[in-house]
Scaffold this motif. Sequence first.
Motif, PDB file in Angstrom:
ATOM      1  N   GLU A  38      45.268 -26.078  18.618  1.00  0.00           N
ATOM      2  CA  GLU A  38      44.284 -26.106  19.696  1.00  0.00           C
ATOM      3  C   GLU A  38      44.061 -24.732  20.323  1.00  0.00           C
ATOM      4  N   HIS A  39      45.110 -23.914  20.368  1.00  0.00           N
ATOM      5  CA  HIS A  39      45.020 -22.655  21.113  1.00  0.00           C
ATOM      6  C   HIS A  39      43.918 -21.718  20.618  1.00  0.00           C
ATOM      7  N   PRO A  40      43.816 -21.432  19.315  1.00  0.00           N
ATOM      8  CA  PRO A  40      42.757 -20.521  18.867  1.00  0.00           C
ATOM      9  C   PRO A  40      41.344 -21.063  19.066  1.00  0.00           C
ATOM     10  N   VAL A  41      41.183 -22.402  19.048  1.00  0.00           N
ATOM     11  CA  VAL A  41      39.836 -22.965  19.155  1.00  0.00           C
ATOM     12  C   VAL A  41      39.459 -23.300  20.593  1.00  0.00           C
ATOM     13  N   SER A  42      40.353 -23.021  21.540  1.00  0.00           N
ATOM     14  CA  SER A  42      40.080 -23.385  22.938  1.00  0.00           C
ATOM     15  C   SER A  42      39.552 -22.220  23.761  1.00  0.00           C
ATOM     16  N   GLY A  43      39.523 -21.025  23.200  1.00  0.00           N
ATOM     17  CA  GLY A  43      39.044 -19.870  23.948  1.00  0.00           C
ATOM     18  C   GLY A  43      37.931 -19.151  23.200  1.00  0.00           C
ATOM     19  N   LEU A  44      36.872 -18.791  23.929  1.00  0.00           N
ATOM     20  CA  LEU A  44      35.732 -18.105  23.320  1.00  0.00           C
ATOM     21  C   LEU A  44      36.150 -16.805  22.641  1.00  0.00           C
ATOM     22  N   ASP A  45      37.076 -16.063  23.276  1.00  0.00           N
ATOM     23  CA  ASP A  45      37.507 -14.779  22.712  1.00  0.00           C
ATOM     24  C   ASP A  45      38.146 -14.952  21.344  1.00  0.00           C
ATOM     25  N   HIS A  46      39.041 -15.941  21.220  1.00  0.00           N
ATOM     26  CA  HIS A  46      39.710 -16.169  19.935  1.00  0.00           C
ATOM     27  C   HIS A  46      38.717 -16.671  18.888  1.00  0.00           C
ATOM     28  N   VAL A  47      37.873 -17.632  19.256  1.00  0.00           N
ATOM     29  CA  VAL A  47      36.928 -18.192  18.291  1.00  0.00           C
ATOM     30  C   VAL A  47      35.995 -17.110  17.753  1.00  0.00           C
ATOM     31  N   LEU A  48      35.427 -16.305  18.650  1.00  0.00           N
ATOM     32  CA  LEU A  48      34.520 -15.243  18.213  1.00  0.00           C
ATOM     33  C   LEU A  48      35.219 -14.270  17.272  1.00  0.00           C
ATOM     34  N   ALA A  49      36.418 -13.833  17.642  1.00  0.00           N
ATOM     35  CA  ALA A  49      37.136 -12.866  16.806  1.00  0.00           C
ATOM     36  C   ALA A  49      37.457 -13.443  15.433  1.00  0.00           C
ATOM     37  N   MET A  50      37.943 -14.694  15.379  1.00  0.00           N
ATOM     38  CA  MET A  50      38.324 -15.296  14.095  1.00  0.00           C
ATOM     39  C   MET A  50      37.110 -15.471  13.183  1.00  0.00           C
ATOM     40  N   VAL A  51      35.999 -15.961  13.753  1.00  0.00           N
ATOM     41  CA  VAL A  51      34.795 -16.143  12.946  1.00  0.00           C
ATOM     42  C   VAL A  51      34.264 -14.783  12.480  1.00  0.00           C
ATOM     43  N   LEU A  52      34.320 -13.780  13.355  1.00  0.00           N
ATOM     44  CA  LEU A  52      33.858 -12.442  12.982  1.00  0.00           C
ATOM     45  C   LEU A  52      34.685 -11.840  11.852  1.00  0.00           C
ATOM     46  N   TRP A  58      33.137 -11.376   4.487  1.00  0.00           N
ATOM     47  CA  TRP A  58      32.021 -11.766   3.626  1.00  0.00           C
ATOM     48  C   TRP A  58      31.090 -10.577   3.380  1.00  0.00           C
ATOM     49  N   GLN A  59      30.810  -9.806   4.420  1.00  0.00           N
ATOM     50  CA  GLN A  59      29.938  -8.639   4.261  1.00  0.00           C
ATOM     51  C   GLN A  59      30.535  -7.624   3.288  1.00  0.00           C
ATOM     52  N   LEU A  60      31.844  -7.428   3.374  1.00  0.00           N
ATOM     53  CA  LEU A  60      32.491  -6.454   2.487  1.00  0.00           C
ATOM     54  C   LEU A  60      32.537  -6.963   1.052  1.00  0.00           C
ATOM     55  N   GLY A  61      32.761  -8.272   0.886  1.00  0.00           N
ATOM     56  CA  GLY A  61      32.775  -8.889  -0.438  1.00  0.00           C
ATOM     57  C   GLY A  61      33.955  -8.447  -1.292  1.00  0.00           C
ATOM     58  N   GLY A  62      33.937  -8.839  -2.545  1.00  0.00           N
ATOM     59  CA  GLY A  62      35.019  -8.477  -3.478  1.00  0.00           C
ATOM     60  C   GLY A  62      36.381  -8.946  -3.000  1.00  0.00           C
ATOM     61  N   ARG A  63      37.373  -8.080  -3.173  1.00  0.00           N
ATOM     62  CA  ARG A  63      38.743  -8.431  -2.776  1.00  0.00           C
ATOM     63  C   ARG A  63      38.889  -8.623  -1.273  1.00  0.00           C
ATOM     64  N   ALA A  64      38.013  -7.968  -0.510  1.00  0.00           N
ATOM     65  CA  ALA A  64      38.081  -8.080   0.948  1.00  0.00           C
ATOM     66  C   ALA A  64      37.848  -9.509   1.411  1.00  0.00           C
ATOM     67  N   LEU A  65      37.155 -10.286   0.606  1.00  0.00           N
ATOM     68  CA  LEU A  65      36.825 -11.653   0.976  1.00  0.00           C
ATOM     69  C   LEU A  65      38.070 -12.489   1.274  1.00  0.00           C
ATOM     70  N   TRP A  66      39.165 -12.202   0.550  1.00  0.00           N
ATOM     71  CA  TRP A  66      40.406 -12.924   0.843  1.00  0.00           C
ATOM     72  C   TRP A  66      41.481 -12.024   1.449  1.00  0.00           C
ATOM     73  N   GLY A 161      33.589 -18.500   9.215  1.00  0.00           N
ATOM     74  CA  GLY A 161      32.823 -17.256   9.250  1.00  0.00           C
ATOM     75  C   GLY A 161      32.286 -16.882   7.884  1.00  0.00           C
ATOM     76  N   ILE A 162      33.118 -17.022   6.854  1.00  0.00           N
ATOM     77  CA  ILE A 162      32.674 -16.736   5.482  1.00  0.00           C
ATOM     78  C   ILE A 162      31.553 -17.694   5.083  1.00  0.00           C
ATOM     79  N   ALA A 163      31.734 -18.981   5.416  1.00  0.00           N
ATOM     80  CA  ALA A 163      30.721 -19.990   5.079  1.00  0.00           C
ATOM     81  C   ALA A 163      29.403 -19.714   5.786  1.00  0.00           C
ATOM     82  N   ILE A 164      29.478 -19.277   7.029  1.00  0.00           N
ATOM     83  CA  ILE A 164      28.258 -18.948   7.778  1.00  0.00           C
ATOM     84  C   ILE A 164      27.501 -17.818   7.080  1.00  0.00           C
TER      85      ILE A 164
END
Length: 199
Positions: A38-52, A58-66, A161-164
């Motif tokens: 619950e903790h990471p999904v309960s705060g806007l700061d954490h959610v934004l950072a994790m999705v970003l 995703w933008q970097l692609g290749g090995r960076a994707l994982w 974030g990757i899916a988005i």
Amino acid sequence: MRTKFIVSSAFITTLLIPSLAFAHTGVGDTTGFFHGFEHPVSGLDHVLAMVLVGVFAWQLGGRALWLVPATFVAIMAGGGALGLAGIDVPFVETGIALSVIILGAAVALNVRAPVAIAMGLVGLFAIFHGHAHGSEMPEDAGGFAYGGGFMLATALLHVLGIAIGFSIVKAEERHGLIAVRSAGGLAAVAGIGLLTGLL
């Protein structure tokens, strides 16, 4: 239509998993896992950072994707251990807000960082996020279950974030890239609001 379904499904899954975990017996471990998730999904700061982190990977692609999300989760676990142990890390809240600003700006500017530098950047921010999760663990929560919960929630937000990124651009390649970068810019502005206390 299919793109909206994929994004909606990922988001709904992220929201429902805590209730599924809470439904199991074994209150101590289950409660620990639930609170950790619950903790990471309960705060806007954490959610934004994790999705970003996911969008950036995703933008970097290749090995960076994982490699970029995996680095964040692994180092965040270390930061969580510091928080659980009561070891102080300075400027945690500032570091979390800066993670939103800098990752949002990186997405907005479509920064093509080398994978090692991207890993180092997200790893630095992961220490702050992990410490915040660990230091705010409830007294009745088991450490391993709690840690597993916040690591899983974080990984799922990265996947979101990757899916988005994939979904928006697949739906409309030219305008999709603009939308992703614009969202990064808006997230960076939100990060400034978090840093200044306006949000």
